[in-house]
Write a protein that holds these residues in place. Structure first.
Motif, short mmCIF file in Angstrom:
data_model
loop_
_atom_site.label_atom_id
_atom_site.label_comp_id
_atom_site.label_asym_id
_atom_site.label_seq_id
_atom_site.Cartn_x
_atom_site.Cartn_y
_atom_site.Cartn_z
N CYS A 81 28.80 9.96 -36.56
CA CYS A 81 29.32 10.08 -37.92
C CYS A 81 28.16 10.40 -38.85
O CYS A 81 27.13 9.74 -38.83
CB CYS A 81 29.98 8.76 -38.32
SG CYS A 81 30.38 8.67 -40.07
N CYS A 140 27.88 7.35 -41.74
CA CYS A 140 27.32 6.03 -41.49
C CYS A 140 26.43 5.98 -40.25
O CYS A 140 25.84 4.95 -39.94
CB CYS A 140 28.42 4.98 -41.37
SG CYS A 140 29.33 5.06 -39.83
N GLU A 158 27.32 6.01 -37.16
CA GLU A 158 27.99 5.43 -35.99
C GLU A 158 28.11 6.47 -34.87
O GLU A 158 28.42 7.63 -35.13
CB GLU A 158 29.40 4.95 -36.42
CG GLU A 158 30.31 4.51 -35.31
CD GLU A 158 30.06 3.08 -34.86
OE1 GLU A 158 29.09 2.45 -35.36
OE2 GLU A 158 30.83 2.59 -34.02
N CYS A 167 35.80 8.71 -38.49
CA CYS A 167 34.86 7.74 -37.92
C CYS A 167 35.56 6.39 -37.73
O CYS A 167 36.18 5.88 -38.65
CB CYS A 167 33.67 7.56 -38.86
SG CYS A 167 32.62 6.17 -38.38
N CYS A 196 33.72 3.81 -40.45
CA CYS A 196 33.80 3.92 -41.91
C CYS A 196 34.93 4.84 -42.37
O CYS A 196 35.17 4.97 -43.58
CB CYS A 196 32.47 4.39 -42.49
SG CYS A 196 32.16 6.15 -42.22
N SER A 243 35.09 7.99 -42.37
CA SER A 243 34.66 9.31 -42.83
C SER A 243 35.17 10.42 -41.91
O SER A 243 35.34 10.21 -40.71
CB SER A 243 33.13 9.34 -42.89
OG SER A 243 32.66 10.65 -42.72
ZN ZN Z 1 31.07 6.46 -40.13
#
Ligand code: ZN
Ligand code: ADP
Ligand code: ZN
Length: 803
Positions: A510, A513, A515, A550, A553, A555
């Motif tokens: 992501c 963030c 991830e 994601c 988060c 996103s």
């Molecule tokens: Zn994320």
């Protein structure tokens, strides 16, 4: 002799004593298999020894003798003991792995009356009551031999009756191959392929739909056992789809068609002295090990064949071990052509029945040339005179489950026990083997040139950092690579492209963030597989849908990073729309035959470009290949494993060796971000000696093999606290480190969580084998005392991978 010691396939380092019933006393011999009670179970074990010392306490009786002839001869039992000792594995598990017939051959028992049984039957028939079960069984058997299943159906009590009749010597038992409904065969014995779309209105379960779609998307036949790995519940779904004629299920056919090869060749000026040395050793009748280091295309196989001839001429047998992937019909064909029906092939793609047949031919001495993969080292070869281990550096010789033996090393021990000659062959010998030459344990034979003085391929290293600076584009292929592929297409020559990573992109991250999408069972990122529209774990095969946002988060800015073979294939289609392209990796190849089909198609010119993982780098001899491209040489280099450089060097050298094997010269392009790395530099020069000199210094400095005896000790548990606790205890036990030992860790394993288990690791480096072995035994005893269970402590002696 009324007792026998039996080795059972249980994770306990001991044998068990049983009493022999009267009828078995003169039939059981060491090396025979017997069925015995063990707790509430019945287990098959190997008789180690007969004796008359009564053990302490109650002793149980052997149920049944399985083989009239020993399945393991004294020599092989001794080899099993060596493996158990050296690799710290329970003998019972070692021996089970050495007898291919155990458990693998599905037998149905056929009962028939013996002569004394017939007499007894006649007497009983006169005097007994009609409903006496013994009488009923005898009556049924009087007419003809019957199978256990049939008897059981007619008479539920038959099993008990039979057992008592057998003990009295009235009934004989014979094992028969069961005639089974193909649809009932186990998944690994079946191949599935797509037949037809489902008619409107036909209801399919989710799994059936998934499997059906998978087969439609992946044309060709697939081994059902392997499908189960990627499609959950495939086995059951397949049977139900087959009944509805939406897919075809057929038995996995043995590899039967063999390519033919010409007559024996005249050895060239390098091959001849190589052969003469081996021949001289064979004639001396003494154990000796050769390392035959021959560049790719130097004609090692021909030297093997001639040496085997010489061995047979002395009235002895020969064993040739090849890596998993190399045992193709074309390879087997060369041997059939040369040695006819004296050859036995031990191939894991064979049916059990067929494997058993090969095994019997070897055992009886009818087959004197045995070609097999790793476990072929246990073939019951009579009077072994020569063992050849081809591509001795190959990782597939190391077994990845208990017992974690290395087939090459076991082969050497076995040969020593039979005063046989060993030939280890490779273009890129393992550091260990080459070091054994330096210290005089092995004799070096060099084949420094290609056959018919064909040139070694030209290798160019392409610096992908420079390429980026010049083009400002993050491309999979450099401009040079595109040009060269285009040229091959124009000239009608073939290209092989290697990328040692499957899937489309290696992970999804992501941008918002950071991830990364990871497996729920393992601490590794999931790989995106575009064609299946899934994220797949390459360690445990867990699969999930491709996320659109994601998971952490929410996103939408997800980034697909890294390139896999699937993406290379797709880019090729885009850049070269008219080229005929095949891909070979674990996702497109299921089962050995499929592998051979693609390779055969490529050899016959059905494809212009073959893309694949390391599968394509090994041993194939395709004359029209004039370009080998390595898309990224860096993939293995960054791994936290002291063999990373050696692996990369071997892979690149072997891959480069695929180019220019025919009359046309070849060129090799290696794309990399580390052009100055010594593994890449020496591979591009095809300079083994240079690489060896550099790498051996590093090993010496760091006390890595061959300068120490190494073991990887893993502790595992479903609970992280437990795993941590266990590893701490082992750490304490080894602190301070015993004399002559260096301990690294305990630390989290490089993959700290695998298949839902948490893993901690200790690396033991010892000055010698004895020291290492003693310490490992102590650890085992400690684990046993603390009742860690059979999987808590895992010991890997001479590990080939630390991941
Ligand atoms: Zn994320
Ligand atoms: P290696 O295993 O060393 O890479 P191979 O054994 O595959 O090499 O041999 C390369 C090629 O040379 C094969 O096609 C083989 O049939 C051929 N070959 C081997 N020995 C001879 C020889 N003495 N004369 C002519 N051709 C040979
Ligand atoms: Zn996983």
């Amino acid at each position: 002799m009324i007792y026998c010691d039996v080795s059972l396939p249980v994770p306990l380092d001991q044998s068990f004593t049983y009493q022999l019933p009267e009828t078995l006393r003169h039939r059981v011999r060491a090396g025979c298999r017997v069925l015995v009670p063990f707790g509430s179970r019945k287990l098959t074990g190997i008789v180690l020894k007969l004796h008359d010392e009564a053990p302490e306490g109650a002793v149980k009786e052997v149920f049944r003798l399985i083989d009239e002839e020993p399945v393991l001869e004294v020599e092989l039992i001794a080899l099993g003991r060596w493996i158990a000792q050296y690799y710290c594995a329970p003998l019972g598990e070692v021996l089970r792995g050495m007898t291919p017939l155990t458990g693998e051959i599905r037998k149905t028992k056929l009962y028939s009356l013996t002569d004394s049984g017939r007499d007894a039957a006649r007497q009983l028939l006169l005097g007994s009551a009609e409903d006496d079960p013994t009488l009923q069984v005898l009556r049924l058997l009087e007419s003809r031999p019957l199978s256990a299943t049939y008897l059981q159906k007619r008479l539920p009590k038959a099993a008990n009756v039979i057992r008592s009749l057998e003990k009295k010597g009235f009934v004989e038992i014979e094992d028969m191959e069961a005639q089974r409904d193909p649809l009932r065969a186990s998944a690994s014995r079946l191949r599935a392929s797509w037949l037809a779309g489902a008619p409107a209105g036909m209801k399919l379960t989710k799994r059936e739909r998934e499997l059906h779609a998978f087969l439609e998307l992946h044309p060709g036949t697939h081994n059902l056992g392997e499908l189960e790995v990627s499609v959950t519940g495939a086995s059951q779904a397949a049977r139900s789809l087959a009944r509805r004629q939406l897919i075809a299920l057929e038995p996995e056919a043995p590899t039967g068609v063999f390519a033919s090869e010409g007559p024996p060749r005249t050895l060239n000026p390098h091959q001849l002295p190589a052969y003469q040395q081996i021949d001289a050793a064979l004639n001396s009748g003494k154990f000796q090990t050769f390392l035959m280091q021959g560049v790719t295309g130097s004609g090692k196989t021909e030297v093997y064949l001639k040496s085997i001839d010489a061995c047979l001429a002395l009235g002895r047998s020969a064993l040739l071990l090849v890596p998993e992937i190399a045992l193709t019909p074309a390879m087997a064909g060369q041997f059939f052509n040369r040695f006819g029906d004296r050859v036995a092939i031990l191939h894991s793609a064979f049916h059990d029945a067929e494997r058993a047949e090969q095994w019997r031919r070897i055992r009886s001495g009818a087959a004197t040339v045995v070609v097999g993969t790793r476990s072929g080292v246990f073939a019951p070869v009579q009077n072994l005179g020569l063992v050849v281990v081809d591509e001795e550096h190959d990782q597939s010789y190391k077994q990845q489950d208990t017992p974690r033996y290395n087939g090459r090393d076991v082969a050497i021990v076995r040969a020593q026990g039979s005063s046989a000659v060993v030939v280890l062959g490779s273009a890129t010998p393992s550091l260990e083997s080459r070091y054994n030459v330096e210290r005089g344990k092995y004799t070096l034979i060099l084949l420094p040139e290609r056959i018919e003085q064909r040139p070694m391929p030209d290798v160019e290293v392409i610096d992908m950092r420079q390429e980026f600076l010049e083009t400002r584009k993050q491309a999979v292929f450099s401009r040079r690579m595109v040009d060269m592929v285009t040229e091959r297409l124009e000239k009608g020559e073939q290209t092989m492209l290697l990328l040692n990573r499957r899937g489309f992109s290696s992970f999804v991250a992501c941008r918002a963030c950071g991830e990364r999408v990871e497996c729920i069972n393992c601490s590794v990122t999931l790989t995106y597989h575009r064609r299946d529209r899934r994220m797949l774990c390459h360690y445990c095969n867990y699969a999930q849908k491709v996320p659109t946002v994601c998971p952490k988060c929410g996103s939408e800015y997800l980034h697909f990073i890294g390139t896999g073979s699937e993406k290379v294939e797709e880019e090729l289609h885009r850049d070269f729309p008219t080229a005929r392209i095949a891909r070979m990796d674990r996702d497109t190849v299921s089962g050995k035959r499929h592998f051979e089909t693609i390779l055969q198609g490529f050899r016959e010119g059905d494809f212009d470009i073959l893309v694949g993982t390391q599968m394509i780098a090994k041993g194939h001899d395709i004359p029209n290949v004039t370009l080998v491209g390595v898309v990224s040489a860096d993939i293995g280099l960054g791994l936290p494993d002291f063999r990373a450089a050696e692996r990369t060097f071997q892979l690149l050298t072997q891959a480069a060796g695929r180019a220019g094997r025919g009359d046309l010269p070849g060129i090799v392009l290696i794309q990399t971000l580390n052009p100055e790395h010594y593994a890449i530099r020496y591979a591009s020069e095809q300079n083994y000696d240079g690489f060896y000199a550099k790498e051996i210094q590093f090993r010496k400095l760091m006390r890595y093999p061959p300068f120490s005896a190494l073991a990887n000790v893993l502790v595992r548990s479903q609970k992280q606290e437990d795993a941590l606790q266990m590893s701490t205890e082992l750490g304490r036990l080894l602190d301070p480190a015993p004399e002559g030992l260096k301990v690294l860790g305990p630390a989290e394993a490089p993959v700290p969580k695998l298949k839902t288990e948490f893993r901690y690791q200790l690396l033991l480096k010892a000055v010698n084998r004895k020291r290492l072995n003693e310490t490992l035994r102590e650890l085992q005893q400690f684990a046993q005392k603390r009742r860690w269970g059979p999987t808590g402590l895992l010991i890997d002696v001479d590990p080939l991978t630390l991941l």
